[in-house]
Design a protein around this motif. Sequence first.
Motif, PDB file in Angstrom:
ATOM      1  N   THR A 118       0.767  -1.193  -0.071  1.00 24.48           N
ATOM      2  CA  THR A 118       0.010   0.040  -0.302  1.00 24.48           C
ATOM      3  C   THR A 118       0.902   1.149   0.054  1.00 24.48           C
ATOM      4  OG1 THR A 118      -0.381  -0.294   2.530  1.00 24.48           O
ATOM      5  CG2 THR A 118      -2.131  -0.941   0.884  1.00 24.48           C
ATOM      6  N   MET A 119       2.013   1.209   0.315  1.00 21.03           N
ATOM      7  CA  MET A 119       3.030   2.341   0.196  1.00 21.03           C
ATOM      8  C   MET A 119       3.641   2.668  -1.057  1.00 21.03           C
ATOM      9  SD  MET A 119       5.586   1.788   3.626  1.00 21.03           S
ATOM     10  CE  MET A 119       6.307   3.283   3.514  1.00 21.03           C
ATOM     11  N   ILE A 120       3.338   1.882  -1.941  1.00 17.93           N
ATOM     12  CA  ILE A 120       3.836   2.096  -3.406  1.00 17.93           C
ATOM     13  C   ILE A 120       3.295   3.600  -4.079  1.00 17.93           C
ATOM     14  CG2 ILE A 120       3.873   1.148  -5.782  1.00 17.93           C
ATOM     15  CD1 ILE A 120       4.229  -1.734  -4.586  1.00 17.93           C
ATOM     16  N   PRO A 121       1.842   3.632  -3.822  1.00 13.63           N
ATOM     17  CA  PRO A 121       1.355   4.565  -4.481  1.00 13.63           C
ATOM     18  C   PRO A 121       1.875   6.210  -3.869  1.00 13.63           C
ATOM     19  CG  PRO A 121      -0.389   3.306  -4.127  1.00 13.63           C
ATOM     20  CD  PRO A 121       0.658   2.794  -3.477  1.00 13.63           C
ATOM     21  N   ASP A 122       2.344   5.962  -2.494  1.00 13.47           N
ATOM     22  CA  ASP A 122       2.767   7.084  -1.949  1.00 13.47           C
ATOM     23  C   ASP A 122       4.128   7.596  -2.473  1.00 13.47           C
ATOM     24  OD1 ASP A 122       0.440   7.324  -0.397  1.00 13.47           O
ATOM     25  OD2 ASP A 122       1.379   6.065   1.488  1.00 13.47           O
ATOM     26  N   MET A 123       4.924   6.260  -2.642  1.00 11.82           N
ATOM     27  CA  MET A 123       6.372   6.388  -3.268  1.00 11.82           C
ATOM     28  C   MET A 123       6.217   7.143  -4.408  1.00 11.82           C
ATOM     29  SD  MET A 123       8.154   2.792  -2.024  1.00 11.82           S
ATOM     30  CE  MET A 123       8.658   2.696  -0.399  1.00 11.82           C
ATOM     31  N   ILE A 124       5.328   6.665  -5.152  1.00 21.18           N
ATOM     32  CA  ILE A 124       5.330   7.311  -6.672  1.00 21.18           C
ATOM     33  C   ILE A 124       4.955   8.590  -6.465  1.00 21.18           C
ATOM     34  CG2 ILE A 124       3.704   7.113  -9.017  1.00 21.18           C
ATOM     35  CD1 ILE A 124       3.410   4.062  -8.454  1.00 21.18           C
ATOM     36  N   LYS A 158      13.409  10.602  -0.456  1.00 19.71           N
ATOM     37  CA  LYS A 158      12.480  11.004   0.364  1.00 19.71           C
ATOM     38  C   LYS A 158      12.043   9.787   1.302  1.00 19.71           C
ATOM     39  CE  LYS A 158       7.737  12.580   0.692  1.00 19.71           C
ATOM     40  NZ  LYS A 158       6.375  12.806   0.095  1.00 19.71           N
ATOM     41  N   TRP A 159      12.061  10.027   2.543  1.00 24.98           N
ATOM     42  CA  TRP A 159      12.056   9.012   3.372  1.00 24.98           C
ATOM     43  C   TRP A 159      10.522   8.984   3.872  1.00 24.98           C
ATOM     44  CZ3 TRP A 159      15.513   5.483   3.635  1.00 24.98           C
ATOM     45  CH2 TRP A 159      16.779   5.536   3.373  1.00 24.98           C
ATOM     46  N   LEU A 160      10.000   7.709   3.716  1.00 29.84           N
ATOM     47  CA  LEU A 160       8.411   7.378   4.276  1.00 29.84           C
ATOM     48  C   LEU A 160       8.356   6.704   5.364  1.00 29.84           C
ATOM     49  CD1 LEU A 160       6.446   6.677   0.879  1.00 29.84           C
ATOM     50  CD2 LEU A 160       6.812   8.959   2.057  1.00 29.84           C
ATOM     51  N   PRO A 161       8.012   7.038   6.379  1.00 26.94           N
ATOM     52  CA  PRO A 161       8.174   6.458   7.559  1.00 26.94           C
ATOM     53  C   PRO A 161       7.003   5.222   7.778  1.00 26.94           C
ATOM     54  CG  PRO A 161       7.148   8.339   8.293  1.00 26.94           C
ATOM     55  CD  PRO A 161       7.522   8.538   6.772  1.00 26.94           C
ATOM     56  N   TYR A 162       7.291   4.062   8.392  1.00 25.97           N
ATOM     57  CA  TYR A 162       6.115   3.197   8.541  1.00 25.97           C
ATOM     58  C   TYR A 162       6.280   2.092   9.700  1.00 25.97           C
ATOM     59  CZ  TYR A 162       8.848  -0.886   6.916  1.00 25.97           C
ATOM     60  OH  TYR A 162       9.691  -1.957   6.797  1.00 25.97           O
ATOM     61  N   ILE A 167      11.480   3.007  -4.323  1.00 23.80           N
ATOM     62  CA  ILE A 167      11.241   3.171  -5.761  1.00 23.80           C
ATOM     63  C   ILE A 167      12.387   3.977  -6.151  1.00 23.80           C
ATOM     64  CG2 ILE A 167       9.870   5.356  -5.652  1.00 23.80           C
ATOM     65  CD1 ILE A 167       8.285   4.136  -8.139  1.00 23.80           C
ATOM     66  N   MET A 168      13.023   3.797  -7.332  1.00 21.61           N
ATOM     67  CA  MET A 168      14.098   4.614  -7.907  1.00 21.61           C
ATOM     68  C   MET A 168      14.110   4.860  -9.243  1.00 21.61           C
ATOM     69  SD  MET A 168      17.560   2.660  -6.171  1.00 21.61           S
ATOM     70  CE  MET A 168      16.873   0.998  -6.505  1.00 21.61           C
ATOM     71  N   THR A 169      14.694   6.007  -9.730  1.00 15.71           N
ATOM     72  CA  THR A 169      14.507   6.438 -11.090  1.00 15.71           C
ATOM     73  C   THR A 169      15.443   5.468 -11.912  1.00 15.71           C
ATOM     74  OG1 THR A 169      16.196   7.952 -10.926  1.00 15.71           O
ATOM     75  CG2 THR A 169      14.018   8.787 -10.824  1.00 15.71           C
ATOM     76  N   ARG A 170      15.170   5.432 -13.157  1.00 13.90           N
ATOM     77  CA  ARG A 170      16.229   4.702 -13.763  1.00 13.90           C
ATOM     78  C   ARG A 170      17.651   5.199 -13.941  1.00 13.90           C
ATOM     79  NH1 ARG A 170      17.691   0.159 -15.646  1.00 13.90           N
ATOM     80  NH2 ARG A 170      15.631  -0.043 -15.058  1.00 13.90           N
TER      81      ARG A 170
END
Length: 321
Positions: A107-113, A196-200, A165-168
Amino acid sequence: MSETIKETIDIIVPCYNEEDVLNMFYTELTKVTDTIKDYTCRCIFVDDGSRDNTLPILRELAEKNDNVKYISFSKNFGKEAGMYAGLEASTGDYVVIMDADLQHPPTMIPDMIEGIKEGYDCCAARRTTRKGESKIRSFFSRMFYRLNKKMTKIDLVQGAVDFRIMTRQMVNAVLSLSERQRFSKGIFGWVGFKTKWLPYENVERPVGTTKWSFWGLFKYAIDGITCFSVAPLRMATAMGFFISIIAFIYIIITLVQTLIFGISVPGYVTTLCAILFLGGVVEISIGILGEYIANIYMEVKKRPIYILKDTNLPLGGTKDE
Ligand code: UDP
Ligand code: MG
């Protein structure tokens, strides 16, 4: 050309003996990826020489779903090798790395995007709690971060995990560090770029057990320092200097004492202490030296990071020309 081609996201999942959780993981993941409309998502599972039914399950998933790819190793090469193989096989504009055990919430993937859309090169998860982990493990983990920060110039973020998630562009930078002794946490930091760091909150494994043993973690911690810093070697040198100075002062004192008061026979305890202490220091220094020689040894052999046995990606999955 009314319809623009969507950018792609490759989701890399290293798996080692994850038969119990794989189907559950894929269901959870698709629930999330189905909601992502702006990008085409593809899954690259890396079977790290599992001894259970992981590979047959992956084959089945790949048969049913076009966007599931798998790479299978000839034996267990470790998660670091798994991540490297996945990155090498990926062709997406963005790459996500995550664990198969659902400890990295999809569920964190959309936030990462979102983070990427905000202009970051990387958006990574950071654990804020260590729930479900033994006290002793969290203690050593905290010690490791502190020590690592002091010794290496890389700022390891406390609780940072590989889920990101990382850019190419960043993926290519990570791949350009083709060293065998891979310490990804350090590599991600070393290549730079804006993160960017997303805490969880830490999530416990639904099924299965962690693949880490205490000894494995200890070796990992040592690698974390020796792969990025020569500070321990400097410390050995500094220790040598320090002991030499103390020894020199002590020699002068003893000489003067002998000249003034004559030879005094007692000295058993002092001699014993000196021998044992110096023995310890020398052993530690040799050990530190040994760690670096071992690293050089492993690097100069230039063995491949992993050996591929099976994949449904074209051309062995390494290049996509
Ligand atoms: N893993 C792997 N190779 C290994 C050990 C682990 O590919 O030799 C994978 C494992 O399947 C999982 C991820 O790496 O997807 C994290 O492993 P684990 O859950 O054991 O580690 P922890 O979450 O305790 O750090
Ligand atoms: Mg785990």
